[in-house]
Design a protein around this motif. Structure first.
Motif, PDB file in Angstrom:
ATOM      1  N   MET A   1      32.639  71.728  36.428  1.00 51.69           N
ATOM      2  CA  MET A   1      32.627  71.073  37.724  1.00 51.69           C
ATOM      3  C   MET A   1      32.315  69.587  37.600  1.00 51.69           C
ATOM      4  O   MET A   1      32.549  68.822  38.525  1.00 51.69           O
ATOM      5  N   LEU A   2      31.750  69.168  36.477  1.00 46.50           N
ATOM      6  CA  LEU A   2      31.336  67.779  36.308  1.00 46.50           C
ATOM      7  C   LEU A   2      32.404  66.990  35.560  1.00 46.50           C
ATOM      8  O   LEU A   2      32.966  67.455  34.576  1.00 46.50           O
ATOM      9  N   GLU A   3      32.650  65.769  36.037  1.00 46.16           N
ATOM     10  CA  GLU A   3      33.638  64.898  35.394  1.00 46.16           C
ATOM     11  C   GLU A   3      32.977  63.745  34.651  1.00 46.16           C
ATOM     12  O   GLU A   3      33.451  63.339  33.599  1.00 46.16           O
ATOM     13  N   GLY A   4      31.918  63.203  35.216  1.00 46.68           N
ATOM     14  CA  GLY A   4      31.241  62.077  34.587  1.00 46.68           C
ATOM     15  C   GLY A   4      29.804  61.995  35.055  1.00 46.68           C
ATOM     16  O   GLY A   4      29.411  61.048  35.731  1.00 46.68           O
ATOM     17  N   ALA A   5      28.998  63.006  34.677  1.00 51.32           N
ATOM     18  CA  ALA A   5      27.605  63.071  35.126  1.00 51.32           C
ATOM     19  C   ALA A   5      26.826  61.861  34.635  1.00 51.32           C
ATOM     20  O   ALA A   5      26.974  61.432  33.481  1.00 51.32           O
ATOM     21  N   GLN A   6      25.995  61.322  35.515  1.00 47.82           N
ATOM     22  CA  GLN A   6      25.266  60.102  35.200  1.00 47.82           C
ATOM     23  C   GLN A   6      23.757  60.283  35.246  1.00 47.82           C
ATOM     24  O   GLN A   6      23.031  59.659  34.489  1.00 47.82           O
ATOM     25  N   ALA A   7      23.259  61.122  36.167  1.00 39.72           N
ATOM     26  CA  ALA A   7      21.815  61.250  36.342  1.00 39.72           C
ATOM     27  C   ALA A   7      21.505  62.596  36.988  1.00 39.72           C
ATOM     28  O   ALA A   7      22.397  63.252  37.535  1.00 39.72           O
TER      29      ALA A   7
END
Length: 292
Positions: A1-7
């Motif tokens: 589900m995540l494409e570019g998790a940051q935090a």
């Protein structure tokens, strides 16, 4: 589900992950079950997130999201509906990606006014005056603030923790509320070996990528916890270091046999939460006396 998790942030058994690339915030329980998605397809409206960079749970389980693309902070209430939108002075990491949430004053970030350290951001911007001299060791100039060379986190008991990336220092900042002011600043001492590791890593980064001197991060992240300051140094092999508020031994989280590709991590109750670009892993932590 995540494409570019940051935090990410964690409260109780609820985990919130900011996906910068997708413009969404996903909520899960610690078993990995998806609970809800905030944000969504591009458009307009208070609940549309363009590039969430930072995420903080408030004490009342409200969720504060720093939206770097929109230059604002969006507060979702405990019911996860939009409760407030705060427009920031500018877009970028130094504003949307670096703030703390105080239960009385609200959003606190670095001040862009000479002679001030912190500011309250809301309907009006309020620089917090200091009743004590600001330490000369702080390398916290206006350019460093705008570029995000710092981290802020609320500890509790009227106290913030500030990590100054330029000078490689940690500070406890004591506040009063009526009227708002800084009434104390005290350094949290970091061990010499850790400072040496971060300096070496920063020098390698400057040499490899030809950064302008002083423009390579030594800290990946920082958060205040009940047991101490959780610091994520940019140092080979080290995931994070738990530094006690008072003098004492540090706890080091490390895993030397795995490439460093994680974005953020934290240690809680013997479990390491390690966020990567497209997922999160939970590891049981095994105590050892072996140095990293």
């Amino acid at each position: 589900m995540l494409e570019g998790a940051q935090a990410f942030d964690l409260i109780g058994d609820t985990l919130a992950i900011a996906d910068q690339l997708a413009g969404r915030v996903h909520l899960f329980d610690v078993a990995g079950r998806h609970l809800r998605t905030l944000g969504g397809p591009a458009g307009s409206g208070p609940d549309v997130l363009q590039a969430p960079l930072h995420i903080v749970f408030g004490r009342d389980r409200s969720l504060w999201v720093g939206d770097g693309g929109g230059g604002r902070i969006v507060r979702f209430g405990p019911d996860l509906e939009v409760a407030e939108t705060i427009q920031l002075p500018a877009r970028g990491l130094g504003f949307a990606g670096r703030f703390a949430v105080d239960p009385v004053l609200g959003v606190i970030t670095a001040s862009m006014s000479e002679g001030h350290l912190l500011t309250v951001v809301g309907e009006e911007t309020l620089d917090i005056p200091s009743q004590v001299p600001l330490p000369g060791e702080l390398g916290f100039d206006l350019l460093a603030r705008a570029m995000g060379f710092y981290f802020l986190s609320y500890r509790g008991q009227n106290e913030l923790v500030l990590a100054d990336d330029r000078s490689l220092t940690l500070w406890r900042v004591q506040l009063e509320y009526a009227p708002p002011g800084i009434v104390g600043i005290e350094e949290i001492v970091l061990p010499r070996w850790l400072l040496d590791r971060m300096e070496e890593s920063r020098e390698r980064t400057l040499e490899t990528f030809r950064h302008t001197p002083g423009h390579a991060f030594a800290f990946r992240g920082m958060r205040a916890t009940r047991d101490g300051v959780w610091l994520e140094p940019a140092a080979s092999g080290i995931r994070g270091v738990l530094v006690p508020y008072d003098a004492g031994d540090v706890t080091v989280l490390w895993r030397a046999d795995e490439p460093e590709r994680n974005r953020k991590n934290m240690l809680r109750d013997g479990v390491a939460y390690i966020l990567e670009r497209t997922g999160m892993s939970l590891y049981e932590v095994v105590p050892t006396d072996s140095p990293p």
